[in-house]
Design an enzyme around this catalytic site. Structure first.
Site: not given
Ligand code: BG6
Length: 483
Positions: A42, A205, A229
């Protein structure tokens, strides 16, 4: 000449992941000749201003791979156009910029805009038979909203033209898992309920939700991580050997796994799931706020989820798959643990307890490694044979002692390259996404019906202790971070 259009080209995903990945592909000479890369967003800015922004983003990520020559080549491909992507009228000049040839459009924008954007793309001629669209997750927030969006997508594009990204499938170790399972004869005969006790999948995380809360609060850990995932990782561990690596061969096997997942009923939700939410605590020595404080008011969204999944088929009957993921855990750690059964009888003094059952650990983060722990004789002349567990790394590097390990790639590099080449093996098919939503919807319905609220856990811990009980009740424990 082909073109790659990045809708949301100035946004966080594009700047942090997509453009650096494309630069690395340029560096390695992998981008198709003549490919144009057009940022579309945008904000009113000139191509030169956009290129300067991209340079700053790429330089910050390039490390040892930065080269002025590579940058010049890359910058020559870049272009920018300010658009309202939901308006066909506004997309017409973009179509002119794209010109003839295959156009791959990456929607790095809020999924709530997908339906309107693809409809506008179709009207503007950006959804021709050779064109492709790449959709970032999450598509929808439940089965119903997924179908609404996907119906609009399939009005504009055929299934072969749609590339639903799950960036975990682009991670090197995830593909290595496929190589390990199907490129060797030693594992597959053991890969079943006769030899495997259980499987664990952990995605921990340290980051919190921070200013992503407007998105996250709508989704929570169940929809943000587990629906995509983690279920994808589960599928790759559990699927039957496909006959080849053609997209549909692999995806047919994955979808069978998803269909075999036992549903989680409201009566069972308490026993097989754990919902958590972080409160203030300490991560890596720093005090961090709780989720409610970041959000500014109390919320019932989970930032941690642990689930016991059962796959009702011959191979996996009786083998629980434990999955857990959370924000603000003590470590950024992603691993899959294949825990083998104990030996049936020990010939060593001290009984079975001295023998640790074999374990295959597939580590995606922080390191990329696959290791097998086996029992070994401790060297020496002890009267009674002493055993010790040793870890054998099965990853790259064992053969090439002293050689520099390959650069750790961003998962999007593989996926962007595959999308540009039209290979959808590592992308999610519509029926897979539907099955995953169906299962996840049942979990969230069960929580709603049972009024299951998130249990608080202190930031910097491995989630609520109930996540440990989930395994302890079955006589098992997490590989890392058990209470
Ligand atoms: C994303 C999520 O798909 O994957 C995030 O929306 C998450 O919340 C991230 O932090 C984690 O990805 P990676 O590759 O850092 O494990």
């Amino acid at each position: 000449m082909a073109a790659l259009v990045l809708f949301g080209g100035g946004g966080d995903l594009a700047m942090r992941m997509l453009l650096p990945s494309l630069y690395f592909l340029e560096h390695d000479g992998l981008l198709p000749d003549g490919l144009k890369i057009i940022g579309a967003a945008r904000s009113e800015e000139t191509p030169a201003e956009y290129v300067a922004k991209v340079r700053a983003a790429v330089e910050g990520k390039a490390d040892g791979a930065w080269s002025d020559d590579v940058w010049e080549r890359f910058a020559a491909r870049l272009d920018y156009l300010a658009v309202d992507a939901t308006s066909a009228e506004s997309l017409k000049p973009l179509k002119d910029k794209v010109g003839p040839g295959t156009c791959t459009s990456f929607l790095a924008v809020s999924p709530s805009l997908y339906a309107r954007i693809v409809t506008a793309m179709r009207a503007a001629g950006l959804a021709e038979a050779d064109d492709r669209v790449v959709l970032e997750k999450p598509v929808g927030r439940d089965l119903e909203s997924f179908r609404e969006i996907d119906d609009a997508v399939s009005d504009a594009f055929s299934e072969q033209q749609v590339f639903r990204i799950d960036h975990y499938l682009g991670k090197e170790t995830v593909q290595n898992l496929i190589a390990l399972r199907f490129g060797n004869t030693v594992f597959e005969p053991l890969w079943n309920s006769q030899n495997i006790d259980h499987v664990q999948i952990t995605v921990g995380e340290t980051v919190g939700v921070g200013d992503r809360w407007p998105y996250y609060d709508e989704y929570g850990a169940l929809r943000d991580m587990l629906q995509n995932h983690m279920l994808q990782l589960l599928c790759l561990v559990a699927m039957e050997p496909p006959s080849d690596l053609e997209p549909d061969s692999v995806r047919n096997e994955k979808v069978k796994v998803l269909r075999s997942l036992r549903r989680i009923t409201p009566e069972e939700a308490d026993r097989v799931t754990v919902r958590g939410q972080y409160v203030a605590g300490t991560i890596e020595g720093r005090p961090v706020p709780g989720y409610d404080q970041e959000r500014g008011q109390p919320s019932d969204t989970e930032t941690f989820v642990a689930v016991r999944a059962d796959i009702d088929n011959w191979r996996w009957a009786g083998v629980p798959f434990f999955m857990r993921t959370g924000k603000r855990l003590p470590e950024k750690r992603t691993e899959i643990v294949i825990q083998f059964k104990e030996v049936p009888h020990s010939i060593f003094d001290g009984g079975r307890g001295v023998i640790q059952a074999n374990k295959l650990v597939i580590e995606l983060q922080p390191d990329e490694d696959i290791s097998l722990s086996v029992m070994n004789k401790r060297p020496g002349l002890d009267q009674k044979m002493q055993l010790q567990p040793i870890r054998m790394s099965l990853s790259w590097g064992q053969e090439d002692k002293g050689a520099k390990p390959p650069r750790r790639r961003i998962a999007y590099e593989r996926l962007l390259l595959d999308a540009l080449n039209g290979d959808s093996t590592l992308f999610v098919r519509r029926d897979e996404a539907e099955q995953a939503w169906k299962w996840v919807d049942e979990v969230s319905d069960a929580w709603a019906e049972g009024q299951v609220k998130p249990i608080e856990y202190e930031a910097g811990t491995w989630g609520p202790k109930e996540a440990s009980y989930l395994l302890a009740r079955t006589g098992r424990s997490w590989n890392v971070g058990d209470a």
